[in-house]
Scaffold this active site. Structure first.
Site, PDB file in Angstrom:
ATOM      1  N   LYS A  51       0.829  -1.221   0.000  1.00 55.32           N
ATOM      2  CA  LYS A  51       0.000   0.000   0.000  1.00 55.32           C
ATOM      3  C   LYS A  51       0.860   1.266   0.000  1.00 55.32           C
ATOM      4  O   LYS A  51       0.603   2.182  -0.779  1.00 55.32           O
ATOM      5  CB  LYS A  51      -0.930   0.043   1.229  1.00 55.32           C
ATOM      6  CG  LYS A  51      -1.962  -1.056   1.288  1.00 55.32           C
ATOM      7  CD  LYS A  51      -2.967  -0.826   2.404  1.00 55.32           C
ATOM      8  CE  LYS A  51      -2.375  -0.805   3.804  1.00 55.32           C
ATOM      9  NZ  LYS A  51      -1.767  -2.095   4.226  1.00 55.32           N
ATOM     10  N   ARG A  58      -9.962   1.069   8.523  1.00 58.73           N
ATOM     11  CA  ARG A  58      -9.537  -0.292   8.850  1.00 58.73           C
ATOM     12  C   ARG A  58     -10.669  -1.091   9.480  1.00 58.73           C
ATOM     13  O   ARG A  58     -10.500  -2.281   9.730  1.00 58.73           O
ATOM     14  CB  ARG A  58      -8.381  -0.229   9.857  1.00 58.73           C
ATOM     15  CG  ARG A  58      -7.012  -0.570   9.279  1.00 58.73           C
ATOM     16  CD  ARG A  58      -6.022  -0.413  10.399  1.00 58.73           C
ATOM     17  NE  ARG A  58      -4.746  -1.034  10.199  1.00 58.73           N
ATOM     18  CZ  ARG A  58      -3.703  -0.457   9.614  1.00 58.73           C
ATOM     19  NH1 ARG A  58      -3.820   0.736   9.091  1.00 58.73           N
ATOM     20  NH2 ARG A  58      -2.547  -1.082   9.559  1.00 58.73           N
ATOM     21  N   ARG A  68      11.479  -5.381   5.424  1.00 55.43           N
ATOM     22  CA  ARG A  68      11.442  -4.072   4.769  1.00 55.43           C
ATOM     23  C   ARG A  68      12.057  -2.947   5.610  1.00 55.43           C
ATOM     24  O   ARG A  68      12.105  -3.041   6.831  1.00 55.43           O
ATOM     25  CB  ARG A  68      10.009  -3.712   4.356  1.00 55.43           C
ATOM     26  CG  ARG A  68       9.080  -3.453   5.503  1.00 55.43           C
ATOM     27  CD  ARG A  68       7.659  -3.280   4.993  1.00 55.43           C
ATOM     28  NE  ARG A  68       6.760  -3.011   6.092  1.00 55.43           N
ATOM     29  CZ  ARG A  68       5.457  -2.802   5.942  1.00 55.43           C
ATOM     30  NH1 ARG A  68       4.903  -2.845   4.748  1.00 55.43           N
ATOM     31  NH2 ARG A  68       4.710  -2.549   7.000  1.00 55.43           N
ATOM     32  N   ARG A  98      10.724  -0.155  10.926  1.00 58.09           N
ATOM     33  CA  ARG A  98       9.637   0.078  11.875  1.00 58.09           C
ATOM     34  C   ARG A  98       9.727  -0.890  13.051  1.00 58.09           C
ATOM     35  O   ARG A  98      10.047  -2.060  12.878  1.00 58.09           O
ATOM     36  CB  ARG A  98       8.294  -0.113  11.175  1.00 58.09           C
ATOM     37  CG  ARG A  98       7.939   1.052  10.297  1.00 58.09           C
ATOM     38  CD  ARG A  98       6.748   0.789   9.445  1.00 58.09           C
ATOM     39  NE  ARG A  98       5.638   0.111  10.120  1.00 58.09           N
ATOM     40  CZ  ARG A  98       4.454  -0.075   9.576  1.00 58.09           C
ATOM     41  NH1 ARG A  98       4.207   0.365   8.363  1.00 58.09           N
ATOM     42  NH2 ARG A  98       3.500  -0.688  10.225  1.00 58.09           N
ATOM     43  N   ARG A 131      -0.885  -8.305  13.137  1.00 59.78           N
ATOM     44  CA  ARG A 131      -1.453  -7.284  12.235  1.00 59.78           C
ATOM     45  C   ARG A 131      -2.219  -7.939  11.085  1.00 59.78           C
ATOM     46  O   ARG A 131      -3.258  -7.440  10.652  1.00 59.78           O
ATOM     47  CB  ARG A 131      -0.329  -6.377  11.711  1.00 59.78           C
ATOM     48  CG  ARG A 131       0.193  -5.454  12.824  1.00 59.78           C
ATOM     49  CD  ARG A 131       1.574  -4.900  12.551  1.00 59.78           C
ATOM     50  NE  ARG A 131       1.656  -4.180  11.304  1.00 59.78           N
ATOM     51  CZ  ARG A 131       2.777  -4.039  10.594  1.00 59.78           C
ATOM     52  NH1 ARG A 131       3.898  -4.613  11.000  1.00 59.78           N
ATOM     53  NH2 ARG A 131       2.760  -3.354   9.501  1.00 59.78           N
TER      54      ARG A 131
END
Ligand code: AMP
Length: 226
Positions: free
Chosen positions: A21, A96, A135, A169, A180
């Protein structure tokens, strides 16, 4: 299919963590002159700034849970009032939940706006944990990279801005990514049917490479934004 819009566009990107996203929102931003609004980024900025909202959100985010609607809506509404959002926004990570989708409809209705298009990034669950846990981003410009799938052209130097500082992160661990993903399936995935029923949903095969996914998304967005 929606008509080509002349009012500010409101695009929504739906998809589990790791579906791309953020990366795709940045590409759409450049292609269409829209502004990416990531509630995750806004919340991380609030945590870094040590604001009341940030302090309340920190532990929930570290556990991979959902921050309260009050905090998220407050932070998003503030940002949507900024002048740079007038051409339109790409919402990344919001809504969400069904309650957030209803709240967004209410906010938009007050200015005679509505959701222009929802792009759902369809991916298989299995590879998502690997995508999320590898990532990292450029600390200066936010360009995204991945240990396996996307290296800078020159090791240790951002392709986009030349910075040599990168960050990861706190919630991009395999364990938190699992929580998540579960939150996505329980609370966010039902929004796919909600927006499909409204005739604004486009489903994108997001397992392909970044450029291919971006091209498919741009074909859809061109149908609604001139
Ligand atoms: P993201 O950057 O979208 O993966 O979001 C990171 C974290 O921020 C999530 O795991 C949640 O804890 C929190 N968050 C982001 N957006 C929302 C939202 N719309 N509602 C509730 N919590 C959110």
């Amino acid at each position: 299919m929606s008509d080509v819009t002349t009012t500010p566009a409101v695009l929504i990107l739906l998809g589990p963590p790791g579906s791309g996203k953020g990366t795709q929102a940045r590409l759409l931003e450049e292609a269409f002159g829209l502004v990416q609004l990531s509630t995750g980024d806004l919340l991380r900025a609030a945590v870094a700034a040590g604001s009341d909202a940030g302090r309340a959100a920190k532990s929930v985010m570290e556990a991979g849970g959902l921050v309260s609607d009050e905090i998220v809506l407050g932070i998003l509404a503030d940002r949507m009032n900024d002048a740079d959002t007038k051409r339109g926004v790409i919402l990344d990570g919001f809504p969400r939940t069904a309650a957030q989708a209803a709240a967004l409809d209410g906010v938009l209705a007050r200015s005679e706006q509505r959701v222009t298009q929802v792009l759902s990034l369809d991916v298989a669950d299995g590879p998502m944990i690997a995508r999320v846990s590898g990532r990292y981003t450029c600390a200066a410009c936010g360009e995204g990279y991945h240990d396996q799938f996307k290296h800078p052209a020159t090791a240790g130097v951002c392709d986009k801005c030349g910075s040599t500082e990168f960050k990861r992160r706190a919630d991009d661990t395999a364990e938190t990514a699992g929580a998540r993903l579960a939150a996505y399936h329980a609370q966010t995935a039902p929004l796919i049917a909600y927006y499909k029923g409204r005739g604004v949903l486009e489903q994108i095969d997001a397992m392909a490479d970044i450029a291919t996914v971006s091209r498919s998304m741009q074909v859809c967005v061109k149908q609604v934004i001139s």
